[in-house]
Design a protein around this motif. Structure first.
Motif, short mmCIF file in Angstrom:
data_model
loop_
_atom_site.label_atom_id
_atom_site.label_comp_id
_atom_site.label_asym_id
_atom_site.label_seq_id
_atom_site.Cartn_x
_atom_site.Cartn_y
_atom_site.Cartn_z
N VAL A 190 13.14 7.74 35.58
CA VAL A 190 11.97 7.39 34.77
C VAL A 190 10.90 6.75 35.66
CG1 VAL A 190 11.14 6.00 32.84
CG2 VAL A 190 13.35 7.15 32.69
N GLY A 191 11.35 5.87 36.57
CA GLY A 191 10.41 5.27 37.51
C GLY A 191 9.82 6.29 38.46
N ALA A 192 10.66 7.20 38.95
CA ALA A 192 10.17 8.21 39.90
C ALA A 192 9.16 9.14 39.23
CB ALA A 192 11.35 9.01 40.45
N ILE A 193 9.39 9.47 37.97
CA ILE A 193 8.43 10.32 37.26
C ILE A 193 7.08 9.62 37.16
CG2 ILE A 193 7.84 11.27 34.99
CD1 ILE A 193 10.76 12.02 34.65
N GLY A 194 7.10 8.34 36.77
CA GLY A 194 5.84 7.61 36.67
C GLY A 194 5.13 7.52 38.01
N TRP A 195 5.89 7.18 39.05
CA TRP A 195 5.28 7.00 40.38
C TRP A 195 4.84 8.33 40.98
CZ3 TRP A 195 8.80 6.55 45.20
CH2 TRP A 195 8.02 6.45 46.36
N VAL A 254 -7.52 10.59 29.51
CA VAL A 254 -6.20 10.97 30.02
C VAL A 254 -5.96 10.34 31.40
CG1 VAL A 254 -4.80 12.89 30.84
CG2 VAL A 254 -6.06 13.11 28.70
N CYS A 255 -6.95 10.41 32.27
CA CYS A 255 -6.78 9.87 33.62
C CYS A 255 -6.60 8.36 33.61
CB CYS A 255 -7.98 10.25 34.49
SG CYS A 255 -8.00 11.99 34.98
N ARG A 256 -7.32 7.68 32.73
CA ARG A 256 -7.15 6.22 32.63
C ARG A 256 -5.74 5.86 32.22
NH1 ARG A 256 -12.88 5.06 29.47
NH2 ARG A 256 -14.25 5.15 31.31
N GLU A 257 -5.21 6.60 31.25
CA GLU A 257 -3.86 6.31 30.79
C GLU A 257 -2.81 6.71 31.82
OE1 GLU A 257 -4.88 6.57 26.01
OE2 GLU A 257 -3.67 8.15 26.93
N GLU A 258 -3.04 7.82 32.52
CA GLU A 258 -2.10 8.23 33.55
C GLU A 258 -2.05 7.22 34.70
OE1 GLU A 258 -0.01 10.35 33.16
OE2 GLU A 258 -0.73 12.01 31.95
N SER A 259 -3.17 6.59 34.97
CA SER A 259 -3.20 5.57 36.01
C SER A 259 -2.27 4.41 35.65
CB SER A 259 -4.63 5.06 36.20
OG SER A 259 -4.69 4.05 37.19
N PHE A 260 -2.27 4.03 34.39
CA PHE A 260 -1.34 3.00 33.93
C PHE A 260 0.10 3.48 34.06
CE2 PHE A 260 1.38 1.54 30.45
CZ PHE A 260 1.43 0.18 30.71
#
Length: 332
Positions: free
Chosen positions: A138-143, A171-177
């Motif tokens: 889950v962490g690797a997917i986010g990172w 979308v980009c703002r949320e993906e950054s989080f």
């Protein structure tokens, strides 16, 4: 989450390119002037088809992309982690809705797009056909995955089609989080026990190469990249985006104390970029063909969700018909 041209083969090879008619020339002049094309504006049929293919595939990727992480909601290691993961999965659903809505402005219905996904006629990002075996995944997917998605998606905020560009800003703002949240998980694991750091390293080993492949093959191997660049749909080449992702991510891995699983990785002083080993494009092609670890599982899950929601669609349709009948009676 996912991607500039998506990491999937181009779809309709009958799309015309480089037309020279007067309307096409006027359209190209607008694109060259960085004007935004809006739904009611005239556009070449090839432009419309290309956008439908790309935006719908992008939406499908967000929709299917909920599954690998949603698998861990009930098993998150703390209430805080659970709440964050629920919010993230909810965000991905929202991204799919934004993108389906953007595609609908081009004259395709949401039901048709959904049918294309469920029947296998439309593709989604290959990255979501890999399993999440541990919490570290889950962490690797986010990172990694969301990090690659950000590289792909930020240029789309400047693409020539207005509804797509505007949808991508949020979308980009949320993906950054999401990317920061994933990196924070990897940081906690890498600073934890030996077993936790080993779990983080194993997740990096699993997700590194699929993330690198997310950007797709080199543009010279894509039949539509040149036209997409000319139309302003695509702003940056696949190889440029991949290089930027690698250059940013390798120092992050070093800070975590983790090793990128590429024995040929090295800094090239002359190029001022990292060089990497050969990418296994045979694996990439196999996953695209439906032969990845979770291809069948992902589509079965989406088909089941569609079937289970049939009663909701029927109820909504009946309510709409009843409401329309009442309004018609009142008007008489």
């Amino acid at each position: 989450m996912y991607t500039q041209g998506l990491d999937v083969p181009a779809g309709d090879r009958s799309i015309p390119v480089f037309a020279d008619s007067e309307p096409d020339q006027r359209f190209q002049a607008r694109v060259d002037a960085d004007e935004k094309i809006e739904p009611k504006d005239w556009m070449p049929e090839g432009y419309r088809k290309t956008l439908i293919r790309q935006i719908s595939q992008h939406a499908h990727s967000e929709y299917v992309g909920m599954l690998p992480e949603g698998n861990w909601i009930t098993r998150a290691p703390s209430l805080r982690r659970k709440a964050i993961l629920i919010s993230k999965v909810q965000d991905e659903a929202g991204h799919a809705l934004y993108l389906y809505s953007a595609a609908e402005t081009l004259g395709i219905g949401r039901a048709e797009m959904n049918d294309q996904l469920l029947t296998g006629r439309a593709k989604y990002s290959s990255i979501f056909n890999y399993p999440t075996l541990t919490w570290a995944d889950v962490g690797a997917i986010g990172w990694l995955v969301d990090g690659a998605a950000i590289m792909n998606q930020v240029p789309i905020c400047r693409c020539s089609y207005g509804p797509y560009a505007r949808a991508m800003v949020r979308v980009c703002r949320e993906e950054s989080f999401h990317q920061r949240q994933g990196y924070e998980i990897m940081l906690a694991l890498s600073r934890g026990s030996a077993a936790q750091k080993e779990m983080a390293q194993a997740a990096l080993n699993r997700w590194w190469w699929p993330s690198v492949m997310m950007f797709g093959p080199s543009d010279e191997n894509s039949p539509h990249s040149a036209q997409s660049m000319r139309w302003g749909i695509k702003k940056v080449s696949n190889d440029e985006l991949r290089q930027k992702f690698i250059d940013v991510t390798v120092p992050q891995a070093e800070f975590l104390g983790l090793t990128v699983p590429d024995p040929e990785l090295k800094w090239n002083e002359e190029r001022q970029h990292y060089d990497i080993g050969p990418i296994d494009w045979a694996e990439f092609a196999a996953v695209i063909r439906g032969e990845g670890p979770c291809n069948r599982q992902r589509l079965e899950a989406r088909r089941k969700a569609h079937d289970d929601g049939a009663w909701v669609r029927e109820a909504a349709r009946a309510h709409a018909e009843k409401r329309a009948a009442r309004m018609a009676e009142a008007a008489e």
